[in-house]
Design a protein around this motif. Sequence first.
Motif, PDB file in Angstrom:
ATOM      1  N   VAL A 273      -1.775  12.530 -12.204  1.00  0.00           N
ATOM      2  CA  VAL A 273      -1.748  12.322 -13.353  1.00  0.00           C
ATOM      3  C   VAL A 273      -2.372  10.352 -13.606  1.00  0.00           C
ATOM      4  N   ILE A 274      -2.178   9.714 -12.774  1.00  0.00           N
ATOM      5  CA  ILE A 274      -2.618   8.502 -12.580  1.00  0.00           C
ATOM      6  C   ILE A 274      -3.265   8.308 -13.020  1.00  0.00           C
ATOM      7  N   ARG A 275      -4.750   9.094 -12.126  1.00  0.00           N
ATOM      8  CA  ARG A 275      -6.074   9.218 -12.655  1.00  0.00           C
ATOM      9  C   ARG A 275      -6.626   9.896 -13.572  1.00  0.00           C
ATOM     10  N   VAL A 276      -6.112  10.887 -14.490  1.00  0.00           N
ATOM     11  CA  VAL A 276      -5.725  11.373 -16.260  1.00  0.00           C
ATOM     12  C   VAL A 276      -5.844  10.164 -16.466  1.00  0.00           C
TER      13      VAL A 276
ATOM     14  N   VAL B 182       6.488  17.551  -4.744  1.00  0.00           N
ATOM     15  CA  VAL B 182       5.936  17.816  -7.114  1.00  0.00           C
ATOM     16  C   VAL B 182       5.244  16.571  -7.364  1.00  0.00           C
ATOM     17  N   ALA B 183       6.636  15.468  -7.314  1.00  0.00           N
ATOM     18  CA  ALA B 183       5.628  13.738  -7.574  1.00  0.00           C
ATOM     19  C   ALA B 183       4.899  13.254  -6.547  1.00  0.00           C
ATOM     20  N   LEU B 184       5.316  13.631  -5.217  1.00  0.00           N
ATOM     21  CA  LEU B 184       3.522  13.302  -4.450  1.00  0.00           C
ATOM     22  C   LEU B 184       2.749  13.751  -4.553  1.00  0.00           C
ATOM     23  N   LEU B 185       2.783  15.005  -4.767  1.00  0.00           N
ATOM     24  CA  LEU B 185       0.970  15.451  -5.310  1.00  0.00           C
ATOM     25  C   LEU B 185       0.938  15.213  -6.780  1.00  0.00           C
ATOM     26  N   VAL B 186       1.776  15.471  -7.852  1.00  0.00           N
ATOM     27  CA  VAL B 186       1.126  15.347  -9.287  1.00  0.00           C
ATOM     28  C   VAL B 186       1.179  13.954  -9.618  1.00  0.00           C
TER      29      VAL B 186
ATOM     30  N   SER C 252       6.669   7.883  -6.060  1.00  0.00           N
ATOM     31  CA  SER C 252       7.837   9.257  -6.135  1.00  0.00           C
ATOM     32  C   SER C 252       8.431   9.694  -4.924  1.00  0.00           C
ATOM     33  N   VAL C 253       8.785   9.132  -4.469  1.00  0.00           N
ATOM     34  CA  VAL C 253       9.713   9.975  -3.471  1.00  0.00           C
ATOM     35  C   VAL C 253      11.286   9.503  -4.373  1.00  0.00           C
ATOM     36  N   THR C 254      11.342   8.266  -4.190  1.00  0.00           N
ATOM     37  CA  THR C 254      11.893   7.808  -5.180  1.00  0.00           C
ATOM     38  C   THR C 254      12.166   8.082  -6.806  1.00  0.00           C
ATOM     39  N   MET C 255      11.733   8.490  -7.067  1.00  0.00           N
ATOM     40  CA  MET C 255      11.373   9.597  -8.682  1.00  0.00           C
ATOM     41  C   MET C 255      12.027  10.650  -8.696  1.00  0.00           C
ATOM     42  N   GLY C 256      11.589  11.744  -7.818  1.00  0.00           N
ATOM     43  CA  GLY C 256      11.821  13.303  -7.188  1.00  0.00           C
ATOM     44  C   GLY C 256      13.492  12.837  -6.687  1.00  0.00           C
ATOM     45  N   PHE C 257      13.749  11.655  -5.975  1.00  0.00           N
ATOM     46  CA  PHE C 257      14.971  11.876  -5.559  1.00  0.00           C
ATOM     47  C   PHE C 257      15.742  11.733  -6.557  1.00  0.00           C
TER      48      PHE C 257
ATOM     49  N   ARG D 297       0.504  -1.669  -0.311  1.00  0.00           N
ATOM     50  CA  ARG D 297      -0.052   0.301  -0.178  1.00  0.00           C
ATOM     51  C   ARG D 297       0.902   1.059   0.202  1.00  0.00           C
ATOM     52  N   TYR D 298       1.994   1.391   0.342  1.00  0.00           N
ATOM     53  CA  TYR D 298       3.154   1.887   0.221  1.00  0.00           C
ATOM     54  C   TYR D 298       3.957   2.229  -1.193  1.00  0.00           C
ATOM     55  N   LEU D 299       3.462   1.864  -1.993  1.00  0.00           N
ATOM     56  CA  LEU D 299       3.862   1.846  -3.162  1.00  0.00           C
ATOM     57  C   LEU D 299       4.546   2.640  -3.665  1.00  0.00           C
ATOM     58  N   PRO D 300       2.790   3.814  -4.163  1.00  0.00           N
ATOM     59  CA  PRO D 300       3.043   4.762  -4.695  1.00  0.00           C
ATOM     60  C   PRO D 300       3.888   5.816  -4.267  1.00  0.00           C
TER      61      PRO D 300
END
Length: 77
Positions: A66-69, A58-62, A14-19, A7-10
């Motif tokens: 993006v996934i929903r869209v 930004v990755a956590l918010l966006v 996001s944190v890994t991609m942002g980093f 459940r923590y995967l998203p």
Amino acid sequence: MYKIKRRYLPVIISVTMGFFMGLIMSFVMTLIYVGLTRVFFMAWLKSAMLSIAVGIPVALLVGPLVIRVLQNITVDE
């Protein structure tokens, strides 16, 4: 080995991609604007810290938006 709940995967993605995006983009931009000079490493570290500090939230918010869209505009075959 300790495993993280799925459940923590998203959040982890996001944190890994942002980093990593912050590191890579700051490296490239610093290289372009400063070049491989004596001050490059310190300039890159400053830039990387700022990029990571901005990139992760930004990755956590966006990311979820993006996934929903994309889920709404794609179809299964």
